[in-house]
Design a protein around this motif. Structure first.
Motif, PDB file in Angstrom:
ATOM      1  N   ALA A  67       0.848  -1.197   0.000  1.00  0.00           N
ATOM      2  CA  ALA A  67       0.000   0.000   0.000  1.00  0.00           C
ATOM      3  C   ALA A  67       0.881   1.244   0.000  1.00  0.00           C
ATOM      4  O   ALA A  67       1.810   1.348   0.803  1.00  0.00           O
ATOM      5  CB  ALA A  67      -0.922  -0.002   1.208  1.00  0.00           C
ATOM      6  N   LYS A  68       0.601   2.173  -0.889  1.00  0.00           N
ATOM      7  CA  LYS A  68       1.386   3.410  -0.977  1.00  0.00           C
ATOM      8  C   LYS A  68       1.273   4.242   0.292  1.00  0.00           C
ATOM      9  O   LYS A  68       2.242   4.829   0.747  1.00  0.00           O
ATOM     10  CB  LYS A  68       0.932   4.247  -2.176  1.00  0.00           C
ATOM     11  CG  LYS A  68       1.251   3.633  -3.502  1.00  0.00           C
ATOM     12  CD  LYS A  68       0.715   4.492  -4.641  1.00  0.00           C
ATOM     13  CE  LYS A  68       0.873   3.805  -5.968  1.00  0.00           C
ATOM     14  NZ  LYS A  68       0.268   4.554  -7.069  1.00  0.00           N
ATOM     15  N   SER A  69       0.081   4.290   0.852  1.00  0.00           N
ATOM     16  CA  SER A  69      -0.149   5.168   1.998  1.00  0.00           C
ATOM     17  C   SER A  69       0.492   4.660   3.284  1.00  0.00           C
ATOM     18  O   SER A  69       0.999   5.450   4.074  1.00  0.00           O
ATOM     19  CB  SER A  69      -1.646   5.373   2.216  1.00  0.00           C
ATOM     20  OG  SER A  69      -2.264   4.125   2.462  1.00  0.00           O
ATOM     21  N   GLY A 129       2.539   1.514   3.483  1.00  0.00           N
ATOM     22  CA  GLY A 129       3.676   0.616   3.326  1.00  0.00           C
ATOM     23  C   GLY A 129       3.376  -0.806   3.777  1.00  0.00           C
ATOM     24  O   GLY A 129       4.263  -1.650   3.843  1.00  0.00           O
ATOM     25  N   HIS A 189      -8.464  -3.423  -3.156  1.00  0.00           N
ATOM     26  CA  HIS A 189      -7.138  -3.517  -2.558  1.00  0.00           C
ATOM     27  C   HIS A 189      -7.350  -3.895  -1.092  1.00  0.00           C
ATOM     28  O   HIS A 189      -7.877  -3.100  -0.317  1.00  0.00           O
ATOM     29  CB  HIS A 189      -6.392  -2.186  -2.673  1.00  0.00           C
ATOM     30  CG  HIS A 189      -6.145  -1.798  -4.097  1.00  0.00           C
ATOM     31  ND1 HIS A 189      -4.939  -2.017  -4.713  1.00  0.00           N
ATOM     32  CD2 HIS A 189      -6.945  -1.241  -5.031  1.00  0.00           C
ATOM     33  CE1 HIS A 189      -5.002  -1.596  -5.959  1.00  0.00           C
ATOM     34  NE2 HIS A 189      -6.225  -1.115  -6.182  1.00  0.00           N
TER      35      HIS A 189
END
Length: 125
Positions: free
Chosen positions: A29-31, A33, A55
């Protein structure tokens, strides 16, 4: 030259629909990690196969969606083993989800001012 197809644009009406898992791709996840699984579904909407994606966090309190997906696709025993405090945790081959049939619950949503939809739940087929 590109060959665009915008036929999937348009919200699916809120309800419960037959679906098939088309792909399951692990990622981060980008937000946060944190590990996640992107799951792509083919949703049968009035005889038309509409692609939708989710996701799903794989750890922590947000992993309830992954837990529900496992249970809806016949992997309840594995889900139980993951919830056991003293259980042995083993890896899961995400490709075993591909081709699984289930029901998905879809709700209406607003994204960037447009009416859209999102998958909010999973049930056995």
């Amino acid at each position: 030259m590109i060959d665009p197809d915008l036929s999937d644009i348009g919200a699916i009406e809120a309800g419960t629909y037959n679906a098939e898992i088309l792909s399951a791709t692990p990622g981060i996840a980008k937000s946060s990690g944190a590990p996640k699984l992107q799951v792509d579904f083919g949703v049968d909407y009035n005889g038309v196969n509409k692609k939708r994606s989710v996701h799903l966090p794989l750890k922590g309190a947000g992993a309830f969606g992954f837990n529900s997906l496992l249970r809806a696709t016949g992997f309840a025993a594995y889900a139980d083993s993951l919830k056991a405090k003293d259980g042995v945790k083993t890896g899961f081959d995400e490709t075993s989800l591909i081709g699984q049939h289930l029901m998905v619950t879809i709700e209406s949503d607003i994204y960037n001012g447009e009416v859209t939809d999102k998958i909010t739940g999973y049930l056995p087929a």
